[in-house]
Design a protein around this motif. Sequence first.
Motif, PDB file in Angstrom:
ATOM      1  N   ALA A  16       0.838  -1.196   0.000  1.00  0.00           N
ATOM      2  CA  ALA A  16       0.000   0.000   0.000  1.00  0.00           C
ATOM      3  C   ALA A  16       0.871   1.243   0.000  1.00  0.00           C
ATOM      4  O   ALA A  16       2.093   1.170   0.150  1.00  0.00           O
ATOM      5  CB  ALA A  16      -0.904   0.007   1.228  1.00  0.00           C
ATOM      6  N   LEU A  17       0.189   2.371  -0.168  1.00  0.00           N
ATOM      7  CA  LEU A  17       0.856   3.660  -0.051  1.00  0.00           C
ATOM      8  C   LEU A  17       0.419   4.323   1.242  1.00  0.00           C
ATOM      9  O   LEU A  17      -0.727   4.177   1.665  1.00  0.00           O
ATOM     10  CB  LEU A  17       0.459   4.581  -1.214  1.00  0.00           C
ATOM     11  CG  LEU A  17       0.848   4.143  -2.621  1.00  0.00           C
ATOM     12  CD1 LEU A  17       0.242   5.111  -3.634  1.00  0.00           C
ATOM     13  CD2 LEU A  17       2.357   4.093  -2.776  1.00  0.00           C
ATOM     14  N   VAL A  18       1.328   5.031   1.867  1.00  0.00           N
ATOM     15  CA  VAL A  18       0.972   5.869   3.001  1.00  0.00           C
ATOM     16  C   VAL A  18       1.310   7.293   2.597  1.00  0.00           C
ATOM     17  O   VAL A  18       2.441   7.583   2.210  1.00  0.00           O
ATOM     18  CB  VAL A  18       1.746   5.454   4.268  1.00  0.00           C
ATOM     19  CG1 VAL A  18       1.399   6.382   5.415  1.00  0.00           C
ATOM     20  CG2 VAL A  18       1.420   4.013   4.629  1.00  0.00           C
ATOM     21  N   ILE A  19       0.316   8.163   2.627  1.00  0.00           N
ATOM     22  CA  ILE A  19       0.491   9.508   2.091  1.00  0.00           C
ATOM     23  C   ILE A  19       0.413  10.520   3.227  1.00  0.00           C
ATOM     24  O   ILE A  19      -0.567  10.546   3.983  1.00  0.00           O
ATOM     25  CB  ILE A  19      -0.570   9.790   1.012  1.00  0.00           C
ATOM     26  CG1 ILE A  19      -0.345   8.815  -0.149  1.00  0.00           C
ATOM     27  CG2 ILE A  19      -0.501  11.237   0.546  1.00  0.00           C
ATOM     28  CD1 ILE A  19      -1.472   8.767  -1.129  1.00  0.00           C
ATOM     29  N   ASP A  20       1.448  11.310   3.350  1.00  0.00           N
ATOM     30  CA  ASP A  20       1.529  12.254   4.455  1.00  0.00           C
ATOM     31  C   ASP A  20       0.930  13.600   4.043  1.00  0.00           C
ATOM     32  O   ASP A  20       1.524  14.355   3.276  1.00  0.00           O
ATOM     33  CB  ASP A  20       2.994  12.428   4.869  1.00  0.00           C
ATOM     34  CG  ASP A  20       3.115  13.104   6.225  1.00  0.00           C
ATOM     35  OD1 ASP A  20       2.146  13.792   6.620  1.00  0.00           O
ATOM     36  OD2 ASP A  20       4.169  12.946   6.875  1.00  0.00           O
ATOM     37  N   PHE A  56       5.870   3.723   0.497  1.00  0.00           N
ATOM     38  CA  PHE A  56       5.336   2.490  -0.082  1.00  0.00           C
ATOM     39  C   PHE A  56       5.818   1.319   0.751  1.00  0.00           C
ATOM     40  O   PHE A  56       6.969   1.279   1.180  1.00  0.00           O
ATOM     41  CB  PHE A  56       5.845   2.364  -1.522  1.00  0.00           C
ATOM     42  CG  PHE A  56       5.659   0.997  -2.127  1.00  0.00           C
ATOM     43  CD1 PHE A  56       4.393   0.542  -2.461  1.00  0.00           C
ATOM     44  CD2 PHE A  56       6.757   0.173  -2.371  1.00  0.00           C
ATOM     45  CE1 PHE A  56       4.214  -0.709  -3.028  1.00  0.00           C
ATOM     46  CE2 PHE A  56       6.588  -1.080  -2.936  1.00  0.00           C
ATOM     47  CZ  PHE A  56       5.318  -1.524  -3.260  1.00  0.00           C
ATOM     48  N   GLY A  57       4.921   0.368   1.023  1.00  0.00           N
ATOM     49  CA  GLY A  57       5.362  -0.799   1.770  1.00  0.00           C
ATOM     50  C   GLY A  57       4.232  -1.720   2.155  1.00  0.00           C
ATOM     51  O   GLY A  57       3.070  -1.478   1.818  1.00  0.00           O
ATOM     52  N   ASP A  58       4.583  -2.766   2.895  1.00  0.00           N
ATOM     53  CA  ASP A  58       3.623  -3.762   3.355  1.00  0.00           C
ATOM     54  C   ASP A  58       3.065  -3.295   4.693  1.00  0.00           C
ATOM     55  O   ASP A  58       3.758  -3.332   5.709  1.00  0.00           O
ATOM     56  CB  ASP A  58       4.338  -5.111   3.491  1.00  0.00           C
ATOM     57  CG  ASP A  58       3.428  -6.186   4.068  1.00  0.00           C
ATOM     58  OD1 ASP A  58       2.221  -5.896   4.270  1.00  0.00           O
ATOM     59  OD2 ASP A  58       3.918  -7.298   4.314  1.00  0.00           O
ATOM     60  N   ILE A  59       1.801  -2.880   4.704  1.00  0.00           N
ATOM     61  CA  ILE A  59       1.254  -2.320   5.943  1.00  0.00           C
ATOM     62  C   ILE A  59       0.972  -3.395   6.991  1.00  0.00           C
ATOM     63  O   ILE A  59       0.681  -3.091   8.133  1.00  0.00           O
ATOM     64  CB  ILE A  59      -0.025  -1.496   5.698  1.00  0.00           C
ATOM     65  CG1 ILE A  59      -1.085  -2.355   5.009  1.00  0.00           C
ATOM     66  CG2 ILE A  59       0.253  -0.242   4.910  1.00  0.00           C
ATOM     67  CD1 ILE A  59      -2.482  -1.835   5.247  1.00  0.00           C
ATOM     68  N   ASN A  60       1.023  -4.658   6.584  1.00  0.00           N
ATOM     69  CA  ASN A  60       0.795  -5.731   7.560  1.00  0.00           C
ATOM     70  C   ASN A  60       2.091  -6.261   8.159  1.00  0.00           C
ATOM     71  O   ASN A  60       2.064  -7.147   8.993  1.00  0.00           O
ATOM     72  CB  ASN A  60       0.010  -6.875   6.920  1.00  0.00           C
ATOM     73  CG  ASN A  60      -1.472  -6.527   6.814  1.00  0.00           C
ATOM     74  OD1 ASN A  60      -1.935  -5.584   7.441  1.00  0.00           O
ATOM     75  ND2 ASN A  60      -2.195  -7.282   6.019  1.00  0.00           N
ATOM     76  N   ASP A  61       3.197  -5.715   7.695  1.00  0.00           N
ATOM     77  CA  ASP A  61       4.483  -6.087   8.292  1.00  0.00           C
ATOM     78  C   ASP A  61       4.856  -4.981   9.275  1.00  0.00           C
ATOM     79  O   ASP A  61       5.219  -3.876   8.878  1.00  0.00           O
ATOM     80  CB  ASP A  61       5.535  -6.218   7.181  1.00  0.00           C
ATOM     81  CG  ASP A  61       6.945  -6.296   7.751  1.00  0.00           C
ATOM     82  OD1 ASP A  61       7.085  -6.459   8.979  1.00  0.00           O
ATOM     83  OD2 ASP A  61       7.900  -6.193   6.957  1.00  0.00           O
ATOM     84  N   PRO A  62       4.767  -5.272  10.578  1.00  0.00           N
ATOM     85  CA  PRO A  62       4.941  -4.199  11.574  1.00  0.00           C
ATOM     86  C   PRO A  62       6.296  -3.505  11.484  1.00  0.00           C
ATOM     87  O   PRO A  62       6.445  -2.390  11.969  1.00  0.00           O
ATOM     88  CB  PRO A  62       4.770  -4.923  12.918  1.00  0.00           C
ATOM     89  CG  PRO A  62       4.699  -6.378  12.627  1.00  0.00           C
ATOM     90  CD  PRO A  62       4.447  -6.569  11.180  1.00  0.00           C
ATOM     91  N   GLU A  63       7.264  -4.164  10.859  1.00  0.00           N
ATOM     92  CA  GLU A  63       8.596  -3.567  10.797  1.00  0.00           C
ATOM     93  C   GLU A  63       8.776  -2.659   9.584  1.00  0.00           C
ATOM     94  O   GLU A  63       9.789  -1.988   9.449  1.00  0.00           O
ATOM     95  CB  GLU A  63       9.662  -4.671  10.753  1.00  0.00           C
ATOM     96  CG  GLU A  63       9.781  -5.448  12.059  1.00  0.00           C
ATOM     97  CD  GLU A  63       9.830  -4.514  13.258  1.00  0.00           C
ATOM     98  OE1 GLU A  63      10.652  -3.579  13.259  1.00  0.00           O
ATOM     99  OE2 GLU A  63       9.018  -4.702  14.186  1.00  0.00           O
TER     100      GLU A  63
END
Lengths: 313, 245
Positions: free
Chosen positions: B7-11, B167-174
Amino acid sequence: MKPAFSVIFLTTLIGAAQGLLIALTAGQMYAGGQSGGFFALGAALALALLCLGLVASVFHLANPQRGWRAAARWRTSWLSREVILIPALSALAFLYAVIHAFGWAPVLVRLGNGAAIDLPLALGLLTTLASLALFVCTGMIYACVRFIRQWASGWTVVNYLLMGLASGFTLAAAYARLQDSLLSGFMSGAAVWLTLLALAARAFQLWRNTTGAPCSTLKSAIGVHHAQIRQITQGFMGSSFNTVEFTAPGGAETVRGLSAFFLAVGFVAPVALLLAGMPVLAFLCQYVGLLAERWVFFADADHVQNLYYQAKG
Amino acid sequence: MTKKQLALVIDLNVCVGCHACVTSCKEWNTSGWAGPLPDVNPYGADPNGVFFNRVQTYECGTFPNTETIHFPKSCLHCEEPPCVPVCPTGASYKRDEDGIVLVDYDKCIGCKYCSWSCPYGAREFDPVQGVMKKCTLCVDRIYDQTIEAERRKPACVLACPAGARIFGDINDPESEAARAIRDNGGFPLMPEWGTRPANHYLPRRKTTTTLHPDQLTRVDNPLKAEGETPRPAFTTPTIDGVSSW
Ligand code: SF4
Ligand code: SF4
Ligand code: SF4
């Protein structure tokens, strides 16, 4: 939503066809298990309407050559279920027409009280069942769109059912009159009641849609908790799929005008014409009214996504 | 173990509304696997084009106490995507392996039904190919082994000059994305529909400092207070060798 003429014709045509098939079966039972040419020709008429509806639906698809794929997801998609049921109902209507034309009426089951279920009656009941199921599918295609408040209720299904039945029985009354059938009176009477019922349900939905509150606001749409938010720009100065597909040409004025038009022409006038003994005119009038009704059904629908497309610039 | 969900995380606190992600997205996707993204009447009075990403601008409050919010929007790759089950052909699907929601352009019949079932207006129809299109999370970039590893990211993420897109895997807490959501109060759009968007947004943050009066007057400047230190001799060595005198 943008009213698509393909869908307007599809839903009104097959609605009348389903109603007509149900009317024929009802007439068959009313007349005490009659069979013959009247029913055969009637079913052929319904079949023709179903096929016309299919032709209209093809214009809705951008890639109709792959249309067969639309039967794939019947487990989850109401649209897929409709795509399967329309040809199935057409096949049943064809069978119905054939056995009535040839007068095949072997008794299938004999009930305890001596009544017999013969092939025409069994097929009629099956056709009725399929028609009802198709009404549910068509209605649910719209009713399951949660993001359109005006559609997302059981009333959408009820209205598709009642308006289809009303136009089908009116058509049956016109057809019976033209054929000089004894069923003419029965059909006209039923058509009047069904049209009145459909009027009540549709008028209720119209009223309900003007009073409901929207489910989402700009607050949750952009996640900013401020009492006053307005869009300065949707991000482009031209148009896009999202600004065309989800808005209707004409605006609120047109919707109001056409609503009054379809209530009068689609329901009130046909009842008057039926009572005056002019069922053919009643059907033509009602069909035009229902075209306008379907236009309003789309134009009146406000999709949640429109929150994001308010300001060109 | 939870499933991988890219997913994307947009600030929203960082986005300056420059539309660099819009143009880079259009450029990458119109020339790639998902393309072309046609523009109808591009130089006329009312152009109409297909984009996977739009940057919108909102304003809160009443002048002069207003706040401007630049708001990039693309498909949110919902974890419960309402657009998928309604598709009659199965052309719209959500990938098991990474949670990306895609359209199979060879199956889509162009009925547009899926777009009715997206509350975010994220799908845009391609009138030329006659199929539904939408953000692919640059699926043809992020796994491309011919691209150097640190550039295997969506085009919009690489283009953002302010660094507002993660950008990254939002289910991977790290992952950087999950950490950004966790640490900065990341939120989904319109949670009331239960779509569980995978893309998250980081809220606007107020940056303030408190100044006390004593900080405005110079109380401690033992060395440089005017006139107090003697001017060093020209030959005195200094740290950088030039600036002392
Ligand atoms: S944002 Fe819209 S198109 Fe994308 S997955 Fe969610 S519902 Fe589907
Ligand atoms: S437009 Fe294509 S992807 Fe969307 S529902 Fe129809 S067939 Fe499926
Ligand atoms: S991830 Fe790729 S397709 Fe999606 S908005 Fe960014 S650049 Fe466009």
